[in-house]
Structures are given as structure tokens and as C-alpha cells.
Design a protein around this motif. Structure first.
Motif, PDB file in Angstrom:
ATOM      1  N   UNK A  30       0.845  -1.194   0.000  1.00  0.00           N
ATOM      2  CA  UNK A  30       0.000   0.000   0.000  1.00  0.00           C
ATOM      3  C   UNK A  30       0.881   1.245   0.000  1.00  0.00           C
ATOM      4  N   UNK A  31       0.719   2.059  -1.009  1.00  0.00           N
ATOM      5  CA  UNK A  31       1.477   3.304  -1.144  1.00  0.00           C
ATOM      6  C   UNK A  31       0.539   4.474  -0.849  1.00  0.00           C
ATOM      7  N   UNK A  32       0.645   5.018   0.390  1.00  0.00           N
ATOM      8  CA  UNK A  32      -0.163   6.183   0.757  1.00  0.00           C
ATOM      9  C   UNK A  32       0.538   7.431   0.222  1.00  0.00           C
ATOM     10  N   UNK A  33      -0.065   8.076  -0.777  1.00  0.00           N
ATOM     11  CA  UNK A  33       0.551   9.208  -1.449  1.00  0.00           C
ATOM     12  C   UNK A  33      -0.407  10.409  -1.454  1.00  0.00           C
ATOM     13  N   UNK A  34       0.130  11.543  -1.835  1.00  0.00           N
ATOM     14  CA  UNK A  34      -0.696  12.745  -1.992  1.00  0.00           C
ATOM     15  C   UNK A  34      -0.117  13.575  -3.134  1.00  0.00           C
ATOM     16  N   UNK A  35      -0.985  14.251  -3.858  1.00  0.00           N
ATOM     17  CA  UNK A  35      -0.545  15.029  -5.018  1.00  0.00           C
ATOM     18  C   UNK A  35       0.397  16.151  -4.620  1.00  0.00           C
ATOM     19  N   UNK A  36       0.286  16.604  -3.364  1.00  0.00           N
ATOM     20  CA  UNK A  36       1.102  17.726  -2.923  1.00  0.00           C
ATOM     21  C   UNK A  36       2.458  17.273  -2.379  1.00  0.00           C
ATOM     22  N   UNK A  37       2.750  16.007  -2.370  1.00  0.00           N
ATOM     23  CA  UNK A  37       3.986  15.501  -1.794  1.00  0.00           C
ATOM     24  C   UNK A  37       4.956  15.087  -2.895  1.00  0.00           C
ATOM     25  N   UNK A  38       6.048  15.853  -3.081  1.00  0.00           N
ATOM     26  CA  UNK A  38       7.076  15.484  -4.061  1.00  0.00           C
ATOM     27  C   UNK A  38       7.745  14.172  -3.673  1.00  0.00           C
ATOM     28  N   UNK A  39       8.015  14.009  -2.371  1.00  0.00           N
ATOM     29  CA  UNK A  39       8.636  12.760  -1.922  1.00  0.00           C
ATOM     30  C   UNK A  39       7.744  11.570  -2.245  1.00  0.00           C
ATOM     31  N   UNK A  40       6.443  11.776  -2.063  1.00  0.00           N
ATOM     32  CA  UNK A  40       5.507  10.692  -2.334  1.00  0.00           C
ATOM     33  C   UNK A  40       5.516  10.278  -3.794  1.00  0.00           C
ATOM     34  N   UNK A  41       5.532  11.262  -4.678  1.00  0.00           N
ATOM     35  CA  UNK A  41       5.532  10.932  -6.116  1.00  0.00           C
ATOM     36  C   UNK A  41       6.817  10.218  -6.514  1.00  0.00           C
ATOM     37  N   UNK A  42       7.946  10.668  -5.954  1.00  0.00           N
ATOM     38  CA  UNK A  42       9.217  10.018  -6.290  1.00  0.00           C
ATOM     39  C   UNK A  42       9.245   8.571  -5.789  1.00  0.00           C
ATOM     40  N   UNK A  43       8.766   8.386  -4.553  1.00  0.00           N
ATOM     41  CA  UNK A  43       8.761   7.023  -4.021  1.00  0.00           C
ATOM     42  C   UNK A  43       7.808   6.131  -4.816  1.00  0.00           C
ATOM     43  N   UNK A  44       6.683   6.677  -5.240  1.00  0.00           N
ATOM     44  CA  UNK A  44       5.719   5.888  -6.015  1.00  0.00           C
ATOM     45  C   UNK A  44       6.357   5.345  -7.290  1.00  0.00           C
ATOM     46  N   UNK A  45       7.189   6.136  -7.921  1.00  0.00           N
ATOM     47  CA  UNK A  45       7.853   5.671  -9.142  1.00  0.00           C
ATOM     48  C   UNK A  45       8.805   4.516  -8.841  1.00  0.00           C
TER      49      UNK A  45
ATOM     50  N   UNK B  20       0.926  -3.623  -6.230  1.00  0.00           N
ATOM     51  CA  UNK B  20       1.026  -2.297  -5.620  1.00  0.00           C
ATOM     52  C   UNK B  20      -0.345  -1.625  -5.663  1.00  0.00           C
ATOM     53  N   UNK B  21      -0.831  -1.204  -4.495  1.00  0.00           N
ATOM     54  CA  UNK B  21      -2.112  -0.497  -4.406  1.00  0.00           C
ATOM     55  C   UNK B  21      -1.838   0.936  -3.951  1.00  0.00           C
ATOM     56  N   UNK B  22      -2.104   1.919  -4.821  1.00  0.00           N
ATOM     57  CA  UNK B  22      -1.881   3.320  -4.502  1.00  0.00           C
ATOM     58  C   UNK B  22      -3.113   3.888  -3.788  1.00  0.00           C
ATOM     59  N   UNK B  23      -2.876   4.615  -2.706  1.00  0.00           N
ATOM     60  CA  UNK B  23      -3.981   5.174  -1.920  1.00  0.00           C
ATOM     61  C   UNK B  23      -3.798   6.686  -1.834  1.00  0.00           C
ATOM     62  N   UNK B  24      -4.672   7.436  -2.449  1.00  0.00           N
ATOM     63  CA  UNK B  24      -4.673   8.896  -2.360  1.00  0.00           C
ATOM     64  C   UNK B  24      -5.214   9.289  -0.981  1.00  0.00           C
ATOM     65  N   UNK B  25      -4.357   9.833  -0.116  1.00  0.00           N
ATOM     66  CA  UNK B  25      -4.762  10.089   1.268  1.00  0.00           C
ATOM     67  C   UNK B  25      -5.857  11.151   1.366  1.00  0.00           C
ATOM     68  N   UNK B  26      -5.900  12.057   0.402  1.00  0.00           N
ATOM     69  CA  UNK B  26      -6.904  13.120   0.462  1.00  0.00           C
ATOM     70  C   UNK B  26      -8.293  12.632   0.067  1.00  0.00           C
ATOM     71  N   UNK B  27      -8.361  11.500  -0.610  1.00  0.00           N
ATOM     72  CA  UNK B  27      -9.656  10.988  -1.078  1.00  0.00           C
ATOM     73  C   UNK B  27     -10.142   9.790  -0.284  1.00  0.00           C
ATOM     74  N   UNK B  28      -9.312   9.266   0.619  1.00  0.00           N
ATOM     75  CA  UNK B  28      -9.665   8.016   1.294  1.00  0.00           C
ATOM     76  C   UNK B  28      -9.393   8.104   2.796  1.00  0.00           C
ATOM     77  N   UNK B  29     -10.178   8.898   3.520  1.00  0.00           N
ATOM     78  CA  UNK B  29      -9.900   9.117   4.940  1.00  0.00           C
ATOM     79  C   UNK B  29     -10.067   7.865   5.796  1.00  0.00           C
ATOM     80  N   UNK B  30     -10.921   6.942   5.381  1.00  0.00           N
ATOM     81  CA  UNK B  30     -11.106   5.740   6.201  1.00  0.00           C
ATOM     82  C   UNK B  30      -9.845   4.882   6.203  1.00  0.00           C
ATOM     83  N   UNK B  31      -9.205   4.751   5.061  1.00  0.00           N
ATOM     84  CA  UNK B  31      -7.961   3.976   5.016  1.00  0.00           C
ATOM     85  C   UNK B  31      -6.854   4.694   5.791  1.00  0.00           C
ATOM     86  N   UNK B  32      -6.806   6.008   5.679  1.00  0.00           N
ATOM     87  CA  UNK B  32      -5.805   6.773   6.426  1.00  0.00           C
ATOM     88  C   UNK B  32      -5.975   6.555   7.920  1.00  0.00           C
ATOM     89  N   UNK B  33      -7.228   6.570   8.375  1.00  0.00           N
ATOM     90  CA  UNK B  33      -7.500   6.355   9.799  1.00  0.00           C
ATOM     91  C   UNK B  33      -7.177   4.925  10.208  1.00  0.00           C
TER      92      UNK B  33
END
Length: 323
Positions: A75-90, A105-118
Motif C-alpha cells: 500500500x502506497x499512501x501518497x498525496x498530489x502535494x507531496x514530491x517525496x511521495x511521487x518520487x517514491x511511487x515511481x 502495488x495499491x496506490x492510496x490517495x490520502x486526500x480521497x480516502x480518509x477511512x484507510x488513512x484512519x
């Protein structure tokens, strides 16, 4: 939520650890969220590869938990505003492509999925977990060099193999998983009321629903577990983890201080750590304090589930500590 440097340097040592909210996510009726579409705009690397999916609150059970029975799912918890996140995702997508179906690999947008973040208690971006046979495995937080991530994948495959997860996916299987309609089984009315209350952050309402379910059917084991989980969420709501750990370290015989940290550990999936902490506290306390810790540990057994092998081991350790 912040960008933070890696917190787990060196060769990883992984253990399967349960997280209470995963069970709730697995049994929660899927709801439309609009998240988790493959190649959604803003995804860290655009259109996902053959063994990459975009997971969401709604699709987690039908995609991640289901496929984790066959291969380990990262699970890759990423966010569009995180440069580190985008680099790690690659980096993650590159390694998953190399493994050709042995890892999903399952990508999880943290801003759109609050239940998984919690549920995963994500505190910083990027954060990476795995799921094996439906069980969460914390991997690391923060950007990591490719060599370190590769070592984590090697260890993950070793742990998966030790737990009988040795499958390999084809590209068609992952596409099918994303397109599959979630199978919904209606919950008993009071269980549904409890889930609805949790989603509204109405934990008192969830407690009321589960307690009513138990009054109507005292043998309702799912209601017992659900009630214990909600009470755990209530106890830990708003607690500062670092402050709680510091207080516990300074007061090893204080039952309340140790109980708070144990609750947080269970909520974060660190089940064995929580059990060990309370068993050690039983050993150094007497009288009412000791009984309080013992009773709380038994309650946490209910949260984790009496069939979990870690509970069986902890029961034996508790008996040895008491007698």
C-alpha cells in the motif's frame, strides 16, 4: 500529516500484525466514493502498470484484502502535494514491474480516502504498508533509496512465503479485480446502524447500537468485537502518542499510563507489543492495579479476536505472570 524522513532504516524485520480497523473495512458495505479509479488524474505516475491499482475506501475489501490471499499487496499512501511521495511511487512501481505479478502495488490517495488513512494511522507522507492474508504489515515512512526499498520487498516476499502466500498474478487478474462489482451482504440492522454511526464519527451512537445488539442476542460475537473496537477508538481519540509513550516510560507501574499506550499499539496494529506491555505491567503491579491491567488485557483479546494465535500465546503468558 507531514513529509518526514524514513523512520525505519536498515534491513527490515517484518511480522504479520493485525489492525482492528481492517476487519471493519473488510466487512463494511462498499460505498461509492469516486476514488480509486485506475489512472485517475493526479495519480503519482499516471496510468498504472499491469500490477498496480488505485485502492479506495470503497474498494479496499474487494481488491486489496481479496488479492492479499494470493500475493502480498504493498500500500502506497501518497498525496498530489507531496514530491517525496511521487518520487517514491515511481520507485515502487518500477520494483513491482520487475517482480512481474509476485507483488501487487495499491496506490492510496490520502486526500480521497480518509477511512484507510484512519485505519492505518497514517501520520506522514509517503507511508508504505503491506497486506498479507488480510493482515497489515507496517513497512516504512518517508522517502527511501531504491536499494533500501528493494531490501524491504525481499523481506516482504520472505514473510509472505512463510505464511503460504506464494502466488503470482497475471495482468488480467488485476484488471478483473478493479472492474469487479463488490459483493454486498446486508448487515443485521443494529450492526448497520453501528457502522453508519462510526462513519459519522458518532462513536457513542455505535456503542448504543452494539449494546442493543448484545441485549437482543448475548451470543452475538461480531457485536462483542465491534463494541470492543469502538470503545478502543473512543479511548484513544485525541491522545498524543509521543506524550503517552513518554508518560508510560516514566511510570512503568502506572496501569493507566500503560493501558493508554497498549490501546494505541493495538489501534496501530502492534498487537504483540501491546500484549507484552500489559503482561509486563501485571508482573510489577499488585491488588486493584494488577486486576485492572489484567481485565483490560482480556478486553483487548476480544478486540483482536479469540481465534488469533497471538491471543493464545498472550493468554499463556498472562497466566504465567499471574501465577
Amino acid at each position: 500529516m507531514t513529509n518526514q524522513p524514513g523512520m525505519r532504516a536498515g534491513r527490515p524485520s517484518l511480522n504479520l500484525r493485525g489492525a482492528v480497523d481492517l476487519g471493519a473495512l473488510a466487512s463494511r458495505p462498499a460505498a461509492s466514493s469516486g476514488a480509486g479509479n485506475s489512472g485517475a488524474p493526479g495519480s503519482p505516475a499516471g496510468t498504472p502498470g499491469a500490477f498496480v491499482i488505485d485502492a479506495s475506501d470503497a474498494s479496499f475489501a474487494t481488491e486489496v484484502i481479496q488479492l492479499s490471499q494470493t500475493v502480498p499487496v504493498v500500500l502506497d499512501f501518497w498525496a498530489a502535494w507531496s514530491d517525496q511521495g511521487r518520487q517514491l511511487s515511481q520507485v515502487l512501481e518500477s520494483l513491482v514491474t520487475e517482480l512481474a505479478g509476485r507483488v501487487l502495488l495499491a496506490r492510496v490517495d490520502v486526500d480521497a480516502n480518509p477511512q484507510l488513512v484512519q485505519a492505518f494511522q497514517v501520520q506522514s507522507i509517503p507511508s508504505v504498508f503491506a497486506v498479507i492474508k488480510g493482515q497489515p504489515v507496517p513497512l516504512f515512512q518517508g522517502a527511501q533509496p531504491e536499494a533500501q526499498v528493494r531490501a524491504v520487498f525481499d523481506e516482504l516476499l520472505r514473510v509472505a512465503e512463510a505464511n503460504g502466500v506464494t502466488g503470482r498474478l497475471s495482468a488480467g487478474e488485476t484488471e478483473g479485480a478493479e472492474e469487479a462489482e463488490p459483493e454486498e451482504e446486508p448487515l443485521p440492522p443494529l450492526h448497520q446502524a453501528a457502522y453508519d454511526a462510526i462513519e459519522k464519527d458518532d462513536l457513542d451512537g455505535a456503542v448504543t447500537a452494539y449494546e442493543q445488539a448484545l441485549r437482543e442476542n448475548p451470543a452475538d460475537d461480531l457485536a462483542k468485537v465491534g463494541l470492543a473496537q469502538v470503545q478502543l477508538m473512543k479511548r484513544t481519540n485525541g491522545v498524543d502518542l509521543n506524550e503517552a509513550r513518554q508518560t508510560a516510560a516514566q511510570n512503568p507501574a502506572d496501569p493507566d499510563a500503560q493501558i493508554v499506550v497498549a490501546d494505541l499499539d493495538v489501534l496501530g496494529g502492534h498487537i504483540e507489543d501491546a500484549f507484552a506491555r500489559l503482561i509486563d505491567t501485571v508482573r510489577v503491579t499488585v491488588g486493584d492495579d494488577r486486576d485492572k491491567v489484567r481485565a483490560h488485557l482480556v478486553e483487548l483479546f476480544e478486540v483482536v479476536g479469540k481465534e488469533d494465535p497471538r491471543v493464545g500465546k498472550a493468554r499463556i503468558a498472562l497466566a504465567n505472570a499471574l501465577f
